[in-house]
Design a protein around this motif. Structure first.
Motif, short mmCIF file in Angstrom:
data_model
loop_
_atom_site.label_atom_id
_atom_site.label_comp_id
_atom_site.label_asym_id
_atom_site.label_seq_id
_atom_site.Cartn_x
_atom_site.Cartn_y
_atom_site.Cartn_z
N ARG A 205 0.85 -1.19 0.00
CA ARG A 205 0.00 0.00 0.00
C ARG A 205 0.89 1.24 0.00
NH1 ARG A 205 -2.04 3.58 3.61
NH2 ARG A 205 -4.03 4.48 2.98
N THR A 213 -10.39 1.27 4.03
CA THR A 213 -10.97 -0.08 3.94
C THR A 213 -12.25 -0.10 3.12
OG1 THR A 213 -9.94 -0.72 5.95
CG2 THR A 213 -12.00 -1.82 5.42
N MET A 225 -10.75 -4.99 0.82
CA MET A 225 -9.39 -4.49 1.03
C MET A 225 -9.33 -3.81 2.39
SD MET A 225 -8.70 -2.73 -2.63
CE MET A 225 -7.01 -2.22 -2.34
N ASN A 227 -7.02 -1.70 4.98
CA ASN A 227 -5.82 -0.87 5.07
C ASN A 227 -4.98 -1.32 6.26
OD1 ASN A 227 -3.92 1.05 5.59
ND2 ASN A 227 -5.35 2.77 5.72
N TRP A 232 -2.08 -3.71 1.78
CA TRP A 232 -3.51 -4.01 1.76
C TRP A 232 -3.69 -5.49 2.05
CZ3 TRP A 232 -6.95 -0.23 1.61
CH2 TRP A 232 -6.65 0.97 0.98
N CYS A 234 -6.07 -8.29 1.41
CA CYS A 234 -7.18 -8.44 0.46
C CYS A 234 -7.85 -9.80 0.63
CB CYS A 234 -6.66 -8.34 -0.97
SG CYS A 234 -5.77 -6.82 -1.29
#
Ligand SMILES: Cc1cc2nc3c(=O)[nH]c(=O)nc-3n(C[C@H](O)[C@H](O)[C@H](O)COP(=O)(O)OP(=O)(O)OC[C@H]3O[C@@H](n4cnc5c(N)ncnc54)[C@H](O)[C@@H]3O)c2cc1C
Length: 422
Positions: A205, A213, A225, A227, A232, A234
């Motif tokens: 990121r 998010t 996703m 933060n 990230w 995922c």
């Protein structure tokens, strides 16, 4: 310390304690710490050598943060690296909607803390170790239960030093969704089914990445996703058993599919170099008809495996642990809890667990199944649009996700290191 160690025949040592907790996850570490803090001798068994496993849920909800506050540990806890999630946004088709706002919760922390679960568990382990009657055995895997007649009297454990028997007045099964303890005890499991599995991966990121998010729902897929500061986290939701099909289509096709949801990852999706970078998490939802039998109580996922929907499993597990410690510390200080005392834990926690599982099953069966089978871009349902149009409504999902439907509070005393257990 009441705990004793003796050698029993060639190779097998026996350790005797008041309470043996199987599983050093959120439920097990919390109940172990609280009971030891209340003056009960506890041995916690964790089969792994550390807490450094990938893809454990990393959401510490306001209810758990409130426990830290009640224990006087909040400042210390929040000094650990974490991100704070104050709102949740969903994108359904092309429409982006704020769905949850934690800003109005009646708690000290009005946010979810995103923190690696190993930090959370290490923190609880360190707190437990402040008490001489807390013992954590790592690389200690319970392989069977010990019984005397109907009563569970402990567990058989493999350790690097050889086999051990841990004898206890109470065994707490906190060993998660694939609980050995509940299987060996023959407790009846009701499988509630799950239509999906999750592919879980990290992509780096950048500080100038635009949004926080996000959960995105579109044709045939759901993509989330989180933060996590410099990366990230995922989650790519697929239909149950569909992982092989995704793999057969190849990594380039998978990367392209991710970019449809998250174009900002264009210059980073290549970080997924092989399928080793994409973990499959299988989802299960089930619950025990009865969480206990003489000498044994199950809590957390061992009593009720939770779906990842809402990311609430850790917090329910921790709430179970707090309720179990509240109800059982006094009986354990005296000796063996009675069956009625064990039943009281299930009685207290069953409704909030069923309520949340009911919501998860509703979302699974009514929304996720349809989305995964869809061939057209979905439109947000009217109820979801209401959350966008009238912001105070976002407090309702915030309350359910952040606190659950029945709050617990820490009532166990701090017996202190001076107090020897009765
Ligand atoms: C894909 C997925 C994503 C999820 N994401 C989230 C999320 O973001 N937030 C959230 O709140 N919840 C999430 N959940 C749910 C959450 O993971 C669980 O509800 C929660 O971890 C339950 O905690 P627990 O302590 O009961 O069990 P667990 O976390 O499973 O811990 C059990 C522990 O016991 C140990 N153990 C197992 N067997 C033995 C044995 N025989 N002997 C000794 N030790 C043993 C294990 O190593 C483990 O450390 C997710 C679930 C899934 C499937």
């Amino acid at each position: 310390m009441e705990e004793t160690l003796r050698r029993q025949g060639p190779g097998t040592q026996t350790l005797t304690t008041r309470c043996c907790v199987v599983g050093g996850g959120p439920a097990g570490m919390m109940v172990g710490f609280l009971l030891a803090r209340a003056g009960v001798d506890v041995v916690v068994l964790e089969k792994h050598g550390d807490f450094l496993r990938d893809f454990r849920g990393d959401t510490i909800h306001p209810s758990t943060l409130e426990f830290m506050h009640e224990l006087g540990l909040l400042d210390q806890f929040l000094a650990l690296p974490h991100q704070e999630l104050r709102e949740l946004t969903a994108q359904i088709g092309e429409t982006r909607i704020k769905v949850v706002d934690f800003g109005h919760l009646p708690t000290v922390c009005k946010f979810i803390a995103l923190m690696p679960q190993w930090d959370f568990l290490n923190f609880l382990a360190a707190q437990g170790q402040c008490y001489p009657n807390f013992k954590l055995l790592m690389r200690a895997e319970a392989t069977d239960i010990l019984r005397e007649g109907e009563r569970v009297t402990g567990v058989r454990v493999t350790t690097p030093e050889g086999p051990r028997d841990i004898e206890a007045d109470l065994t707490i099964g906190a060993d998660g969704r694939h609980s050995t303890v509940r299987a060996r005890a023959g407790l009846t499991v009701k499988d509630l089914g799950a239509p999906m599995d999750v592919l879980w991966m990290r992509v780096s990121r950048r500080s100038d990445d635009q949004f926080e998010t996000l959960g995105r729902i579109d044709v045939g897929h759901i993509f989330i996703m989180l933060n996590r500061g410099d990366y990230w986290q995922c989650a790519y939701v697929i239909r149950k058993g569909g992982a092989d099909e995704v793999r057969q289509q190849g990594l380039p096709a998978f990367r392209a599919s991710i970019l449809k949801f998250a174009p900002l990852l264009r210059d980073r999706v290549e970080e997924l170099r092989s399928w080793d970078d994409v973990k499959l998490l299988t989802v299960a939802v089930d619950r025990l008809a009865q969480w206990y039998c003489p000498g044994l109580l199950c809590i957390g996922d061992a009593a009720h495996a939770m779906s990842p929907i809402g990311g609430v499993g850790i917090n329910l597990a921790v709430q179970d642990a707090v309720a179990a410690a509240n109800l059982l510390y006094a009986p354990l200080r005296r000796g063996q809890p009675t069956l009625d005392e064990l039943a009281a834990v299930q009685k207290r926690r069953e409704f909030p667990m069923r309520f949340i599982q009911g919501l998860q099953l509703f979302v699974q069966n009514r929304i996720i199944t349809r989305v995964l089978a869809s061939t057209q871009s979905p439109k947000p349902p009217f109820a979801v649009m209401l959350l966008d149009w009238w912001p105070p409504l976002r407090r309702i999902p915030a309350r359910i996700l952040g606190l659950g439907v029945q709050r617990e509070h820490v009532h166990t005393p701090d017996a202190g290191v001076q107090v020897s257990p009765s």
